[in-house]
Design a protein around this motif. Sequence first.
Motif, PDB file in Angstrom:
ATOM      1  N   GLN A 270      46.067  12.893  47.908  1.00  0.00           N
ATOM      2  CA  GLN A 270      46.269  12.381  49.261  1.00  0.00           C
ATOM      3  C   GLN A 270      47.744  12.345  49.635  1.00  0.00           C
ATOM      4  N   LEU A 271      48.612  12.163  48.654  1.00  0.00           N
ATOM      5  CA  LEU A 271      50.056  12.121  48.889  1.00  0.00           C
ATOM      6  C   LEU A 271      50.721  13.471  48.619  1.00  0.00           C
ATOM      7  N   HIS A 272      49.885  14.514  48.454  1.00  0.00           N
ATOM      8  CA  HIS A 272      50.373  15.876  48.202  1.00  0.00           C
ATOM      9  C   HIS A 272      51.240  15.919  46.938  1.00  0.00           C
ATOM     10  N   ARG A 273      50.736  15.258  45.909  1.00  0.00           N
ATOM     11  CA  ARG A 273      51.429  15.207  44.635  1.00  0.00           C
ATOM     12  C   ARG A 273      50.502  15.721  43.530  1.00  0.00           C
ATOM     13  N   VAL A 274      51.056  15.900  42.355  1.00  0.00           N
ATOM     14  CA  VAL A 274      50.286  16.262  41.163  1.00  0.00           C
ATOM     15  C   VAL A 274      50.480  15.151  40.140  1.00  0.00           C
ATOM     16  N   PRO A 275      49.392  14.553  39.614  1.00  0.00           N
ATOM     17  CA  PRO A 275      49.561  13.470  38.644  1.00  0.00           C
ATOM     18  C   PRO A 275      50.211  13.939  37.353  1.00  0.00           C
TER      19      PRO A 275
END
Length: 453
Positions: A270-275
């Motif tokens: 949702q935040l355009h990130r990769v965990p």
Amino acid sequence: MIEALRLIQHRGQDGVGVWHCRDTANGFATTHQRQTGRGDPDVVRHLPDTQHMVFLAHWRYATRGGSLIADVHPILVDGGEAALAHNGQFQLWERGRGRPLSDTRLFSMRIENETSLKLGDRVFAALDGVAGAFALVAADRFGLTTACDRFGIRPLFQARYPGGMAFSSETPALQHLKCDDIEEIKPGSVTDWTAVGPIEVRSLPPAPRSSCSFESIYFHTAGGLLRGSPVAALRHRLGQLLAREHPVDGDLVVPVPKSGIDFAQGFAEQLHRVPEHAISLTADAARTFIQEAASRADAIRRKYVLNTSAIAGRSVIIVDDSLVRGATMKHLASALRHAGASQVHARIGSPRFTHPCFFGIDVPDRKELICEGRSLAEVSSLLGLDSLAFLSLAGLHDALGSEICTGCFSGRYPEGALSYSWRPCDDRADRIIAAGETDVRSTVAVLRTSTTA
């Protein structure tokens, strides 16, 4: 069968037991084996595999009391001619003299006190007036009886097994057994089964469905299905909603393994990130939520390994499924700072856990809950966090629907599920028992006519 049992081993670490009925040249014979502690599914390896078989197994998770061998399911009925395994927590008041008994053992006495010759009739009669949560399987040489509470709080699944029928608390075990037509048993149904299918179906009084939301959040394996939806997808959706409600700047989105992984995936997406999987589990890690308090702290310290090179000098957003007692989060926040994290923010994919559970989750006392009586800022400070936020109740309903129990989050329990039932028992019932002392979180049962499809 051994691997099918392993697939639901996460649901209980206090014992494992099996009851097995087979047809021999001299008539029917039964086998009953039990172990306390984490147990070993290899307990079934040496059972004889015969042409006619009824097989019942479970993993025990004690919500009250210690791990006594007498309370490990299956509980014997009628001197071992039948057996009972139960997932949930009966709402029972019973009276008698002597040593206290668990709710499931008390319920088995109710079955024995019924006069009908058919096990299914006796189970149905024994359930008269009993509230609480239950998904149970009773077995004898003639077949199986399944029963689910009328609210659908605890899940139980049925399927066609090669040569018979199979039942389990989670779908992956049934898939491993190569079952077909897997479906959840309807709330309030009490059904007698033979190897060819159902032979009699009875119904408890109807009630609005109220499935346990904590099954989706934590207890169920990510590879299972609940109400027809993949659990992993439900958790991913909860993580997305959490990010919409409580975004935060940070360098890393770090999941708490294992049940927090899907939440973190949705949150990061949702935040355009990769965990960043900067926290991993040790090889022998066990579920610490379902351990007793005395052993939980030590288990948490041994459970996690941090990738310090990924953490040092960076702001970390740690994402987990729930925050109950706070022991895990407090340990991880301290460990992250020790590893060099510049900031530690926590985002929780469920609402604030503020009330006890009376339906089979081991949270009987509000004093154990870190959010009880504390403000958000107080909890955040107590855990050593820079910020803390929880998913809203509205977000929980958005992802899981309206037909869920949110008692542990809202204090609103299914109407009628907490009423108590009392019935005279025999002199083995020891004293007044409320809400049960032990129960189990999982059952696998197989009923078949031959060893080949």
